[in-house]
Scaffold this motif. Sequence first.
Motif, PDB file in Angstrom:
ATOM      1  N   THR A  60      13.384 -12.505  15.438  1.00  0.00           N
ATOM      2  CA  THR A  60      13.846 -11.198  15.918  1.00  0.00           C
ATOM      3  C   THR A  60      14.243 -10.305  14.758  1.00  0.00           C
ATOM      4  N   GLU A  61      14.984 -10.882  13.804  1.00  0.00           N
ATOM      5  CA  GLU A  61      15.407 -10.113  12.635  1.00  0.00           C
ATOM      6  C   GLU A  61      14.208  -9.620  11.832  1.00  0.00           C
ATOM      7  N   LEU A  62      13.238 -10.525  11.608  1.00  0.00           N
ATOM      8  CA  LEU A  62      12.084 -10.154  10.799  1.00  0.00           C
ATOM      9  C   LEU A  62      11.175  -9.168  11.534  1.00  0.00           C
ATOM     10  N   SER A  63      11.083  -9.319  12.843  1.00  0.00           N
ATOM     11  CA  SER A  63      10.215  -8.421  13.611  1.00  0.00           C
ATOM     12  C   SER A  63      10.691  -6.978  13.520  1.00  0.00           C
ATOM     13  N   ARG A  64      11.994  -6.796  13.421  1.00  0.00           N
ATOM     14  CA  ARG A  64      12.536  -5.442  13.294  1.00  0.00           C
ATOM     15  C   ARG A  64      12.203  -4.831  11.942  1.00  0.00           C
ATOM     16  N   ARG A  65      12.079  -5.676  10.935  1.00  0.00           N
ATOM     17  CA  ARG A  65      11.779  -5.182   9.592  1.00  0.00           C
ATOM     18  C   ARG A  65      10.283  -4.944   9.390  1.00  0.00           C
ATOM     19  N   VAL A  66       9.462  -5.799  10.005  1.00  0.00           N
ATOM     20  CA  VAL A  66       8.022  -5.742   9.762  1.00  0.00           C
ATOM     21  C   VAL A  66       7.269  -5.046  10.893  1.00  0.00           C
ATOM     22  N   GLY A  67       7.778  -5.173  12.109  1.00  0.00           N
ATOM     23  CA  GLY A  67       7.134  -4.480  13.218  1.00  0.00           C
ATOM     24  C   GLY A  67       6.169  -5.294  14.045  1.00  0.00           C
ATOM     25  N   PHE A  68       6.311  -6.634  14.061  1.00  0.00           N
ATOM     26  CA  PHE A  68       5.463  -7.419  14.956  1.00  0.00           C
ATOM     27  C   PHE A  68       6.203  -7.678  16.269  1.00  0.00           C
ATOM     28  N   ARG A  69       5.433  -8.095  17.278  1.00  0.00           N
ATOM     29  CA  ARG A  69       6.012  -8.517  18.549  1.00  0.00           C
ATOM     30  C   ARG A  69       6.023 -10.039  18.609  1.00  0.00           C
ATOM     31  N   VAL A  70       6.971 -10.601  19.318  1.00  0.00           N
ATOM     32  CA  VAL A  70       7.049 -12.053  19.491  1.00  0.00           C
ATOM     33  C   VAL A  70       6.873 -12.365  20.974  1.00  0.00           C
ATOM     34  N   ILE A  71       5.918 -13.246  21.280  1.00  0.00           N
ATOM     35  CA  ILE A  71       5.723 -13.662  22.666  1.00  0.00           C
ATOM     36  C   ILE A  71       5.615 -15.181  22.727  1.00  0.00           C
ATOM     37  N   PRO A  72       5.953 -15.769  23.866  1.00  0.00           N
ATOM     38  CA  PRO A  72       5.820 -17.226  24.003  1.00  0.00           C
ATOM     39  C   PRO A  72       4.368 -17.643  24.104  1.00  0.00           C
ATOM     40  N   GLY A  73       4.045 -18.772  23.484  1.00  0.00           N
ATOM     41  CA  GLY A  73       2.689 -19.294  23.511  1.00  0.00           C
ATOM     42  C   GLY A  73       2.583 -20.525  24.378  1.00  0.00           C
ATOM     43  N   LEU A  74       1.944 -21.555  23.842  1.00  0.00           N
ATOM     44  CA  LEU A  74       1.689 -22.788  24.585  1.00  0.00           C
ATOM     45  C   LEU A  74       2.546 -23.919  24.040  1.00  0.00           C
ATOM     46  N   SER A  75       3.110 -24.690  24.938  1.00  0.00           N
ATOM     47  CA  SER A  75       3.949 -25.814  24.539  1.00  0.00           C
ATOM     48  C   SER A  75       3.095 -26.968  24.018  1.00  0.00           C
ATOM     49  N   GLU A  76       3.733 -27.905  23.368  1.00  0.00           N
ATOM     50  CA  GLU A  76       3.052 -29.115  22.904  1.00  0.00           C
ATOM     51  C   GLU A  76       2.783 -30.012  24.104  1.00  0.00           C
ATOM     52  N   ARG A  77       1.522 -30.139  24.498  1.00  0.00           N
ATOM     53  CA  ARG A  77       1.164 -30.964  25.652  1.00  0.00           C
ATOM     54  C   ARG A  77      -0.086 -31.773  25.318  1.00  0.00           C
ATOM     55  N   VAL A  78      -0.116 -33.009  25.799  1.00  0.00           N
ATOM     56  CA  VAL A  78      -1.252 -33.887  25.541  1.00  0.00           C
ATOM     57  C   VAL A  78      -2.536 -33.304  26.115  1.00  0.00           C
ATOM     58  N   ILE A  79      -2.419 -32.549  27.215  1.00  0.00           N
ATOM     59  CA  ILE A  79      -3.598 -32.029  27.893  1.00  0.00           C
ATOM     60  C   ILE A  79      -4.501 -31.236  26.955  1.00  0.00           C
ATOM     61  N   PHE A  80      -3.928 -30.501  25.994  1.00  0.00           N
ATOM     62  CA  PHE A  80      -4.754 -29.683  25.111  1.00  0.00           C
ATOM     63  C   PHE A  80      -5.615 -30.543  24.182  1.00  0.00           C
ATOM     64  N   ARG A  81      -5.082 -31.660  23.738  1.00  0.00           N
ATOM     65  CA  ARG A  81      -5.875 -32.565  22.903  1.00  0.00           C
ATOM     66  C   ARG A  81      -6.949 -33.264  23.726  1.00  0.00           C
ATOM     67  N   GLU A  82      -6.645 -33.514  25.001  1.00  0.00           N
ATOM     68  CA  GLU A  82      -7.598 -34.198  25.867  1.00  0.00           C
ATOM     69  C   GLU A  82      -8.757 -33.301  26.296  1.00  0.00           C
ATOM     70  N   LEU A  83      -8.532 -31.990  26.315  1.00  0.00           N
ATOM     71  CA  LEU A  83      -9.547 -31.061  26.784  1.00  0.00           C
ATOM     72  C   LEU A  83     -10.671 -30.844  25.770  1.00  0.00           C
ATOM     73  N   PHE A  84     -10.369 -31.010  24.492  1.00  0.00           N
ATOM     74  CA  PHE A  84     -11.328 -30.654  23.451  1.00  0.00           C
ATOM     75  C   PHE A  84     -12.685 -31.359  23.577  1.00  0.00           C
ATOM     76  N   PRO A  85     -12.745 -32.688  23.793  1.00  0.00           N
ATOM     77  CA  PRO A  85     -14.068 -33.339  23.835  1.00  0.00           C
ATOM     78  C   PRO A  85     -14.987 -32.806  24.928  1.00  0.00           C
ATOM     79  N   SER A  86     -14.401 -32.312  26.021  1.00  0.00           N
ATOM     80  CA  SER A  86     -15.215 -31.783  27.117  1.00  0.00           C
ATOM     81  C   SER A  86     -15.422 -30.278  27.006  1.00  0.00           C
ATOM     82  N   GLY A  87     -14.633 -29.636  26.147  1.00  0.00           N
ATOM     83  CA  GLY A  87     -14.715 -28.187  26.039  1.00  0.00           C
ATOM     84  C   GLY A  87     -14.116 -27.458  27.226  1.00  0.00           C
TER      85      GLY A  87
END
Length: 268
Positions: free
Chosen positions: A194-221
Amino acid sequence: MANAQPHMIVFANEKGGTGKSTTAVHTAIALTVLGHRVGMIDLDPRQRTVTRYMENRAETARRRSVPLPAPDFAVLRGDSIAALEDEVATLSDGQDFLIVDTPGRDDDFARHMAARAHTLVTPMNDSFVDFDLIGQVDAETFKVKRLSFYSELIFEARKSRAKADGVSIDWVVLRNRVQHHDARNKKRVGDALTELSRRVGFRVIPGLSERVIFRELFPSGLTLLDKGQLGDLGVSHIAARQELREMVAGLALPLRSDAVPMDMAGAA
């Protein structure tokens, strides 16, 4: 939008392991499912993470005889900025969005495309190891001491772009793999962002949590949006899909009002 230049979304982070390619692929599929025309280019012909993901997806569609929505896709083949521009021009034709996945290292092509972005997305893991990419903090107070070289680079690119053609690059820092159990570290990283975003001007949004499903999806695409192809979904999978939807909404992209979402009923 298809008659003009596409809205360019560049996923860039000089550190690897931040979920950059996974996030880029899911964003591309999400926009395609929403009915938008999407192109995607992989700027890392050495690692080829996105390339392999899309090849796996095409193979799964063929093997299962099911239509799996996918963007028009290419991997960088040339070794010059001119070759990159030719690839971008070809892939941009008729598209609403062009998604660019860059290598997890300092790279001339990545810098070039970051400066051309409309939306620049920097995924980072929720730790001060990753935060160091964009800023340095005091060891005792965790207050931001100075910008990193990367932040200064993006700051100057945004300034030059605004001066050259009046385009304001929307820089979005994506907090991936937030550790829900470590509330103190989460708050410290959040406060520093938050402090740095005010100085530089980027936005911060939530992304994706650490979940096994993302590693499992890769081989099938497959992605979390391919509901009918994933089998029985657990609570964590449903939560992850909701995170994805919220992430795409948080990017605040210029979606076409006349876009017709794909009928996913057969895959639901």
